[in-house]
Motif scaffolding. Sequence first.
Motif, PDB file in Angstrom:
ATOM      1  N   ARG A 113       0.796  -1.227   0.000  1.00 55.15           N
ATOM      2  CA  ARG A 113       0.000   0.000   0.000  1.00 55.15           C
ATOM      3  C   ARG A 113       0.830   1.279   0.000  1.00 55.15           C
ATOM      4  O   ARG A 113       0.484   2.244  -0.693  1.00 55.15           O
ATOM      5  N   PRO A 114       1.932   1.376   0.748  1.00 54.03           N
ATOM      6  CA  PRO A 114       2.692   2.638   0.725  1.00 54.03           C
ATOM      7  C   PRO A 114       3.274   2.991  -0.639  1.00 54.03           C
ATOM      8  O   PRO A 114       3.696   4.124  -0.858  1.00 54.03           O
ATOM      9  N   TYR A 115       3.268   2.031  -1.564  1.00 54.31           N
ATOM     10  CA  TYR A 115       3.890   2.257  -2.873  1.00 54.31           C
ATOM     11  C   TYR A 115       2.859   2.464  -3.981  1.00 54.31           C
ATOM     12  O   TYR A 115       3.190   2.421  -5.159  1.00 54.31           O
ATOM     13  N   HIS A 116       1.611   2.694  -3.605  1.00 63.25           N
ATOM     14  CA  HIS A 116       0.560   2.886  -4.600  1.00 63.25           C
ATOM     15  C   HIS A 116       0.696   4.270  -5.228  1.00 63.25           C
ATOM     16  O   HIS A 116       0.732   5.281  -4.526  1.00 63.25           O
ATOM     17  N   VAL A 123       4.689   0.807  -7.231  1.00 69.39           N
ATOM     18  CA  VAL A 123       6.071   0.907  -7.679  1.00 69.39           C
ATOM     19  C   VAL A 123       6.985   0.847  -6.459  1.00 69.39           C
ATOM     20  O   VAL A 123       6.950   1.745  -5.609  1.00 69.39           O
ATOM     21  N   VAL A 124       7.790  -0.217  -6.374  1.00 65.62           N
ATOM     22  CA  VAL A 124       8.675  -0.423  -5.233  1.00 65.62           C
ATOM     23  C   VAL A 124      10.120  -0.318  -5.718  1.00 65.62           C
ATOM     24  O   VAL A 124      10.540  -1.106  -6.572  1.00 65.62           O
ATOM     25  N   THR A 125      10.861   0.628  -5.184  1.00 66.25           N
ATOM     26  CA  THR A 125      12.295   0.715  -5.429  1.00 66.25           C
ATOM     27  C   THR A 125      12.994   0.046  -4.257  1.00 66.25           C
ATOM     28  O   THR A 125      13.060   0.611  -3.170  1.00 66.25           O
ATOM     29  N   ASN A 305     -11.918  -6.231  -2.450  1.00 69.42           N
ATOM     30  CA  ASN A 305     -11.571  -5.551  -3.707  1.00 69.42           C
ATOM     31  C   ASN A 305     -10.106  -5.202  -3.828  1.00 69.42           C
ATOM     32  O   ASN A 305      -9.726  -4.378  -4.642  1.00 69.42           O
ATOM     33  N   GLY A 306      -9.255  -5.842  -3.035  1.00 65.34           N
ATOM     34  CA  GLY A 306      -7.834  -5.566  -3.193  1.00 65.34           C
ATOM     35  C   GLY A 306      -7.384  -4.451  -2.274  1.00 65.34           C
ATOM     36  O   GLY A 306      -8.023  -4.136  -1.287  1.00 65.34           O
ATOM     37  N   PHE A 307      -6.264  -3.817  -2.614  1.00 65.46           N
ATOM     38  CA  PHE A 307      -5.595  -2.903  -1.720  1.00 65.46           C
ATOM     39  C   PHE A 307      -6.057  -1.477  -1.971  1.00 65.46           C
ATOM     40  O   PHE A 307      -5.281  -0.601  -2.292  1.00 65.46           O
ATOM     41  N   GLN A 308      -7.343  -1.210  -1.839  1.00 69.54           N
ATOM     42  CA  GLN A 308      -7.861   0.082  -2.273  1.00 69.54           C
ATOM     43  C   GLN A 308      -8.008   1.102  -1.147  1.00 69.54           C
ATOM     44  O   GLN A 308      -8.090   2.285  -1.403  1.00 69.54           O
ATOM     45  N   ILE A 309      -8.087   0.652   0.105  1.00 68.54           N
ATOM     46  CA  ILE A 309      -8.282   1.601   1.203  1.00 68.54           C
ATOM     47  C   ILE A 309      -6.936   2.192   1.592  1.00 68.54           C
ATOM     48  O   ILE A 309      -5.971   1.487   1.784  1.00 68.54           O
ATOM     49  N   ALA A 310      -6.873   3.489   1.701  1.00 68.79           N
ATOM     50  CA  ALA A 310      -5.662   4.170   2.149  1.00 68.79           C
ATOM     51  C   ALA A 310      -6.008   5.000   3.370  1.00 68.79           C
ATOM     52  O   ALA A 310      -7.122   5.511   3.493  1.00 68.79           O
ATOM     53  N   PRO A 311      -5.082   5.128   4.314  1.00 72.07           N
ATOM     54  CA  PRO A 311      -5.372   5.936   5.496  1.00 72.07           C
ATOM     55  C   PRO A 311      -5.581   7.389   5.127  1.00 72.07           C
ATOM     56  O   PRO A 311      -5.073   7.878   4.123  1.00 72.07           O
ATOM     57  N   ARG A 312      -6.355   8.096   5.958  1.00 67.29           N
ATOM     58  CA  ARG A 312      -6.626   9.513   5.692  1.00 67.29           C
ATOM     59  C   ARG A 312      -5.371  10.351   5.833  1.00 67.29           C
ATOM     60  O   ARG A 312      -5.198  11.354   5.177  1.00 67.29           O
TER      61      ARG A 312
END
Length: 333
Positions: A113-116, A123-125, A305-312
């Motif tokens: 999630r942090p790389y969305h 994208v993960v470096t 539905n996958g990784f769709q929720i992101a923290p506010r």
Amino acid sequence: MPVRADGLPGTAGPEEAGAPAPPPGLVVTGHFDQPPGYAVGRPRGSASWLFTWTMSGGGRLWQGGAETSAGAGHLVVLAPGTPHGYTTRPGDRHWRFWWAHCQARSSWAAWLRPYHVGDGLYVVTSAPGVHGRVEAAFRRMHADARWTGTGAPPDVGPPDGQIAVAHGSAARELALCALEEVVLLAAGARPVAPRPGLDPRIRRAQELIDADPGAPHTVRSLAEGVALSPSRFAHLFSRQLGRSPMRALREARLRHAARLLEGTDLAVVRVAAASGFASPFHFNRVFRERYGTPPGAYRTAVQGNGFQIAPRTGENVPPKPIARHGNPFPLTD
């Protein structure tokens, strides 16, 4: 089961632009080394997740309205259901990469999630120190996917140009375990740049919180752990990190709770306790404030539905995607 790239309809072969991806129930993996001009596009997207790991050269990938460039050590993940495409990066002599189509495990959500960067593109470096382990995991995935269930799985060897399709349940699970190692190594071992001027005692206190957020930390216990008085520790922590130690602890506990909701079937009350919240009612309130939805609804949404929720709000800022200037892959349905 090994097959050639041109023997599996719907895979990411050079002639497959516009073709459907493998069915969602399959685990399919392979290794390509493609020249300039290689391009694949799927105007309807894919029914499965696509993972790519670049070894050398470079690729360019787009999904919906997001786009990125991938070089050595980049893990790029494309979620299902959105038009996407990819090509050898302009100016590069080739693009050498591993890829895998599969259904992502829900427990991978917290790591990715942090790389969305938008529209289901991640994208993960990765840190350079994990590149060898990641490549070894892909090789093992390729070997395990070819296991028939009789005798031992095939030996791990160098890329042979074949696509492996995991047909048996044991082969699928072994292959997914190897891919899980890829995700964890790439996304979990983030290169961390030390904050200039950060007191090493405050850095150590933050590490204590992150290592075990569910522990009964207090200002006093954290101060004792870094050999400071409670008042001096609280003042220094707040001044250097911009928030109090207890605020930092609550954020760490909420992130830990979110990971448990995503990757386990623990009851919400047990998730609260394991994350350091004595009161389930307080946990429910602060979780909803942080993520915009109650814990139970969060789990249902993430697993559905996958990784769709992101923290506010949050500290993790995803990498900025390359601005798109039109679709680089002219596709027709």
